[in-house]
Design an enzyme around this catalytic site. Structure first.
Site, PDB file in Angstrom:
ATOM      1  N   GLY A 140       1.065  -1.116   0.065  1.00  0.00           N
ATOM      2  CA  GLY A 140       0.146  -0.155  -0.215  1.00  0.00           C
ATOM      3  C   GLY A 140       1.033   1.252  -0.037  1.00  0.00           C
ATOM      4  O   GLY A 140       0.602   2.226   0.891  1.00  0.00           O
ATOM      5  N   ARG A 145      -1.394  -0.964  -7.936  1.00  0.00           N
ATOM      6  CA  ARG A 145      -1.128  -0.343  -9.240  1.00  0.00           C
ATOM      7  C   ARG A 145       0.316   0.276  -9.079  1.00  0.00           C
ATOM      8  O   ARG A 145       0.623   0.859  -7.783  1.00  0.00           O
ATOM      9  CB  ARG A 145      -2.229   0.829  -9.700  1.00  0.00           C
ATOM     10  N   ASP A 155      -1.544  -7.008  -5.277  1.00  0.00           N
ATOM     11  CA  ASP A 155      -2.954  -7.060  -4.535  1.00  0.00           C
ATOM     12  C   ASP A 155      -2.807  -7.828  -3.088  1.00  0.00           C
ATOM     13  O   ASP A 155      -2.454  -9.040  -3.150  1.00  0.00           O
ATOM     14  CB  ASP A 155      -4.194  -7.358  -5.297  1.00  0.00           C
ATOM     15  N   TYR A 208     -15.179   1.157   8.399  1.00  0.00           N
ATOM     16  CA  TYR A 208     -13.856   1.377   8.715  1.00  0.00           C
ATOM     17  C   TYR A 208     -13.446   1.169  10.171  1.00  0.00           C
ATOM     18  O   TYR A 208     -12.339   0.496  10.611  1.00  0.00           O
ATOM     19  CB  TYR A 208     -13.312   2.903   8.482  1.00  0.00           C
ATOM     20  N   LYS A 220     -11.067  -1.866  11.713  1.00  0.00           N
ATOM     21  CA  LYS A 220      -9.850  -1.512  12.564  1.00  0.00           C
ATOM     22  C   LYS A 220      -9.735  -2.003  13.867  1.00  0.00           C
ATOM     23  O   LYS A 220      -8.555  -2.522  14.540  1.00  0.00           O
ATOM     24  CB  LYS A 220      -9.523   0.115  12.508  1.00  0.00           C
ATOM     25  N   ILE A 277      -4.107  12.659   9.346  1.00  0.00           N
ATOM     26  CA  ILE A 277      -2.583  13.017   9.013  1.00  0.00           C
ATOM     27  C   ILE A 277      -2.670  14.243   7.829  1.00  0.00           C
ATOM     28  O   ILE A 277      -3.550  14.059   6.797  1.00  0.00           O
ATOM     29  CB  ILE A 277      -2.028  11.893   8.432  1.00  0.00           C
TER      30      ILE A 277
END
Length: 323
Positions: A9, A37, A52, A142, A146, A172
């Site tokens: 990532g 990608r 992936d 999410y 987490k 962030i």
């Protein structure tokens, strides 16, 4: 032992700058970046492998090829995007983590980093100075993923001895890379719109306070955590961490020190407001300070100054004109 590091990532907001910091520390040939990608801007001097994290066979091939000593798993679907695609968010955030943990055991990886988030807290968590241990009832996919990931990481440490380390990142803030679809992203968008248009329409209300962290502090905290001796890491779920808490109106006031005519307006009924309303407005990160010496370097004034200065130059270069 010579380190060999894989970042999964690596194209995201944190991954882009973490990769640069790790290359600086360990050498360009020791850091392998990976994402689903290729990066938009080829890195040139670093190794990149398109993978992936849900493709276990491809991930196994990556581990076999490079035999990493450390793995940083940053691939995730964030809060606002996750609410649009909840099944995909769960799959990426949980099954991707399980793939990495299992392969780290199989390939004798020494240390794994996986980021959690303040999204693990929920509507019944205390809002002010939210402690390390408290009620955690997230109501976004999410946050749920987490919180589940934290329990999984702690389980893999207790059950298998895998050295997994984690930080609950707040919002962030960075000028280098684009944000990735989070609820705190307004604190980056506002600088771009202020410099380009001298105005910003905020999707959060004026007095929505949220914990934030400047990217340089986030990277330093991550490296410090990973450098700490194992006996200093008492928390194997995820550490609370914060830099500074502020509201959109407070940030707008700071921006006006540099752009006196800047104006801000506030949208009604944006779904991200409901998410932000369940999150802490400030964080108690005493454990991180005590265990491995965490201390932020950037307050709101310094963040604003650095963001305005660097983005002014970046936008000038991209647009070919002065701000």
């Amino acid at each position: 032992m010579e380190e060999r590091i894989i970042i999964l990532g690596s194209n995201g907001q944190i991954g882009t700058e973490l990769a640069a910091a790790l290359r600086e520390k360990f050498g360009h040939t020791q850091v392998i970046t990976s994402d689903i990608r290729p990066p938009q801007i080829p890195e040139g001097y670093s190794l990149f492998e398109p993978v992936d994290v849900l493709d276990r066979e491809a991930l196994h091939g990556l581990f076999t090829k490079y035999r990493p000593t450390q793995v940083y798993l940053l691939a995730a679907m964030l809060s606002a995007t996750g609410e649009k695609y909840p099944r995909q968010a769960w799959d990426l955030n949980i099954n991707g983590l399980l793939n990495v943990l299992d392969l780290s055991l199989e390939h004798s990886v020494r240390k794994v980093f996986w980021p959690s988030s303040i999204a693990v807290f929920g509507p019944h968590s205390p809002k002010a100075n939210t402690p390390q241990y408290t009620v955690m009832d997230p109501n976004t996919i999410y946050g749920i993923s987490k919180l589940s990931g934290e329990r999984i990481c702690e389980y893999y440490f207790n059950r298998f001895g895998l050295d997994v380390r984690s930080i609950r990142y707040p919002g962030i803030i960075s000028w280098k890379a684009a944000p990735g679809g989070g609820t705190t992203d307004y604190a980056i968008h506002i600088f771009h719109d202020a410099l380009k248009n001298n105005m910003y329409n905020c999707f959060l209300s004026a007095e929505t306070a949220l914990p934030m962290l400047y990217m340089d502090d986030a990277i330093r905290a991550t490296l410090d955590l990973m450098d700490a001796a194992p006996d200093k890491i008492r928390i194997r779920s995820s550490y609370n961490l914060t830099g500074v808490s502020f509201t959109p109106s407070m940030l707008a006031a700071e921006i006006r020190r540099f752009l006196p005519d800047f104006t801000i307006s506030y949208a009604d009924n944006d779904p991200r407001q409901a998410i932000a309303d369940t999150w802490p407005n400030s964080i108690d990160d005493t454990e991180a300070r005590n265990d491995w010496g965490w201390k932020p370097a950037f307050d709101l004034s310094r963040i604003t100054e650095v963001m305005i200065g660097n983005l002014s130059e970046k936008i000038h270069i991209e647009d070919g004109k002065s701000i």
